[in-house]
Design an enzyme around this catalytic site. Structure first.
Site, PDB file in Angstrom:
ATOM      1  N   LYS A  82      -3.988 -11.455   4.464  1.00 20.14           N
ATOM      2  CA  LYS A  82      -4.695 -11.286   3.197  1.00 20.14           C
ATOM      3  C   LYS A  82      -5.376 -12.550   2.693  1.00 20.14           C
ATOM      4  CE  LYS A  82      -3.699  -6.939   1.872  1.00 20.14           C
ATOM      5  NZ  LYS A  82      -4.673  -5.958   1.338  1.00 20.14           N
ATOM      6  N   SER A 114       1.004  -5.207  -4.178  1.00 19.87           N
ATOM      7  CA  SER A 114       2.453  -5.137  -3.989  1.00 19.87           C
ATOM      8  C   SER A 114       3.020  -6.432  -3.441  1.00 19.87           C
ATOM      9  CB  SER A 114       2.810  -3.992  -3.033  1.00 19.87           C
ATOM     10  OG  SER A 114       2.256  -4.227  -1.754  1.00 19.87           O
ATOM     11  N   GLU A 246      -1.039   4.470  10.470  1.00 23.09           N
ATOM     12  CA  GLU A 246      -0.449   4.696   9.153  1.00 23.09           C
ATOM     13  C   GLU A 246       0.953   5.292   9.280  1.00 23.09           C
ATOM     14  OE1 GLU A 246      -3.721   5.934   5.938  1.00 23.09           O
ATOM     15  OE2 GLU A 246      -3.645   7.318   7.630  1.00 23.09           O
ATOM     16  N   ASP A 254      -3.039   9.054   4.399  1.00 21.33           N
ATOM     17  CA  ASP A 254      -4.208   9.627   3.720  1.00 21.33           C
ATOM     18  C   ASP A 254      -5.492   9.429   4.506  1.00 21.33           C
ATOM     19  OD1 ASP A 254      -5.617   7.021   1.960  1.00 21.33           O
ATOM     20  OD2 ASP A 254      -3.615   6.805   2.779  1.00 21.33           O
ATOM     21  N   SER A 360       0.180  -7.692  10.832  1.00 18.07           N
ATOM     22  CA  SER A 360      -0.523  -8.021   9.596  1.00 18.07           C
ATOM     23  C   SER A 360       0.226  -8.971   8.672  1.00 18.07           C
ATOM     24  CB  SER A 360      -0.860  -6.737   8.836  1.00 18.07           C
ATOM     25  OG  SER A 360       0.316  -5.959   8.641  1.00 18.07           O
TER      26      SER A 360
END
Length: 374
Positions: A82, A114, A246, A254, A360
Site C-alpha cells: 500500500k 482497515s 478473493e 464480489d 500483498s
C-alpha cells in the site's frame, strides 16, 4: 486527493512514470521461489486438499505444471504494498497547483482503511510533513492500529462496513478540510500499486537471465481492486495474463460474482468478516473500469477460509515468511481452486506456467495467528 481529471492516463507508461516518482520512498522487495510449493501445486489436488481439510471437488483432479515467483510485498515499508499508492498519491497532491497556497500542508490528508493503507498514508504524510487523519474500523487488528498511530496519524474509529467508514471520513473532512486519499478508488492509487508488478517482471527476467522472457501470469488478491487493476495496467501489452483472487466467505467474492454475471455491474456493498481482513471491501469504480470494462484481467477466482488457512500455514512452515491471510489468497487459488488449475493445465501443457504471486502484506498479530491455528 488530486483531481482525478488531472491524473495521468491509465496506461503501462503511466505506471512506469509512477515508479520513477516513488522509487526514493519504497523498498525494491525481493522475489522468492520455493521448490516444495511448486511440487505441491504441480500434483493432483487430493494431497493439497487434505491440507485444507476439504474434499476433492472433481473426480479427475488437474495436474498443472506451476513454477511460483513470489513478490514479497510483506517486506515492503509498513509491511504491505500500500505504500506504493499512498506515496504516489501524496507526491501527486503536493504537485497540484495551488494546493500549498490553499493551506493543504496544514489541513493534511484523510482516508479510511482497515490497516495497511492506513499505515501507508500515515507514513507518506509524515514523510511529507503534513497531518494524516485515519478512519479505521473498530475491529481492525491492534498491531495495525498501533502502527498507524506510531507514524503520527490521528485515528478515528468507525463501523466495519464501507458505508460506515465513508460516513466517518466525510465527518473528518467537514471538520478539518483534509484532502481524501482513498484506499483504492483513484487513478493515482492504482498507478502506484501497479509498480509492484513492474518490479516483479524485471526481477523475473534478471533471475532467469533472459531479458525477453515474461511471466505467463500474475495473480493478486482483490479487495478494493487497486493492486489487481494496477497489475493489469503494468502488464498491458505484454504476454502476461493477470488474475484476481478473493475469499468466498460471506460474499467477499464480489468482484468474481460481478465479473461473471450477465450484467457485469460492479457490486457496491460487501459485508463480510473473512479472515482475509484486507479484502473485506467492494471493488472500486476506477479499478473495475480496468478489470472488467477494459478486460485487462483474464479471470477472478475464489477460495474458502480453510483453503486460505492451509496456504498460510504452508508459507509459514515452508517459506519461513510472515504474511497475513489476505496475502496468500492468490496462492490458495493456485493450490486449491480446481477451475483455475484445470485452466493452467490446459493452457500451459507440459511446459507449464511461470506464475507470479504477490504476497500483498505481512501485518498480522501473533495472537491472531494463534487463534487461526488453535
Amino acid at each position: 486527493m488530486a483531481d482525478p481529471s488531472t491524473s495521468p492516463p491509465l496506461t503501462r507508461a503511466s505506471v512506469q512514470a509512477a515508479h520513477a516518482l516513488i522509487k526514493p520512498y519504497i523498498h525494491i522487495t525481493p522475489v522468492l521461489t520455493n521448490t516444495t510449493l511448486n511440487q505441491l501445486a504441480s500434483s493432483p489436488l487430493a494431497p493439497a486438499a487434505a491440507l485444507a481439510s476439504t474434499p476433492t471437488p472433481a473426480p479427475a483432479p488437474a495436474r498443472p505444471v506451476l513454477r511460483f515467483w513470489f513478490k514479497c510485498e510483506n517486506l515492503q515499508r509498513i509491511g504491505a504494498f500500500k505504500v506504493r499508492g499512498a506515496f504516489h498519491a501524496v507526491e501527486r497532491l503536493k504537485a497540484e497547483p495551488g494546493w500549498a497556497e490553499a493551506g493543504g500542508r496544514e489541513k493534511g490528508v484523510v482516508t479510511h482503511s482497515s490497516g495497511n493503507h492506513a499505515q501507508a498514508l500515515a507514513l507518506a504524510a509524515r514523510t511529507a510533513n503534513i497531518p494524516a487523519h485515519i478512519v479505521m474500523p473498530s475491529i481492525s487488528a491492534p498491531p495495525k492500529i498501533a502502527a498507524t498511530k506510531g507514524y503520527g496519524a490521528t485515528v478515528v474509529f468507525s463501523g466495519s462496513t464501507s458505508t460506515e467508514r465513508e460516513a466517518a471520513t466525510a465527518e473528518v473532512i467537514a471538520q478539518t478540510g483534509a484532502r481524501l486519499v482513498p484506499p483504492y478508488d483513484h487513478p493515482d492509487i492504482v498507478l502506484g500499486q501497479g509498480t509492484a508488478a513492474l518490479e516483479l517482471q524485471a526481477q523475473f527476467q534478471e533471475l532467469t537471465s533472459d531479458p525477453t522472457r515474461f511471466l505467463h501470469a500474475i495473480i493478486t488478491p482483490c479487495g478494493g481492486g487497486g493492486l489487481l487493476s494496477g497489475t493489469a495496467l503494468a502488464s498491458e501489452g505484454t504476454p502476461t495474463k493477470v488474475f484476481g483472487a478473493e475469499p468466498s466467505f460471506q460474499g467477499a467474492d464480489d468482484a468474481r460474482r460481478a465479473y461473471y454475471s450477465a450484467s457485469g455491474e460492479r457490486i457496491p456493498v460487501v459485508k463480510t468478516l473473512t479472515i482475509a481482513d484486507g479484502l473485506r471491501t467492494p471493488v472500486g469504480a476506477v479499478p473495475w473500469s480496468i478489470i472488467y470494462e477494459r478486460r485487462l484481467v483474464s479471470g477472478i477466482y475464489a477460495v474458502s477460509e480453510d483453503e486460505i488457512k492451509a496456504a498460510l500455514r504452508l508459507v509459514y512452515e515452508r517459506m519461513k515468511l510472515v504474511v497475513e491471510p489476505s496475502a496468500v489468497v492468490g496462492l490458495a487459488v493456485a493450490l486449491f481452486n480446481e477451475e483455475f488449475r484445470t485452466m493452467v493445465e490446459k493452457e500451459g501443457g507440459d511446459e507449464g506456467w511461470d506464475l507470479g504471486i504477490v504476497f500483498s502484506g505481512g501485518n498480522v498479530s501473533l495472537d491472531a495467528l494463534g487463534k487461526l491455528f488453535a
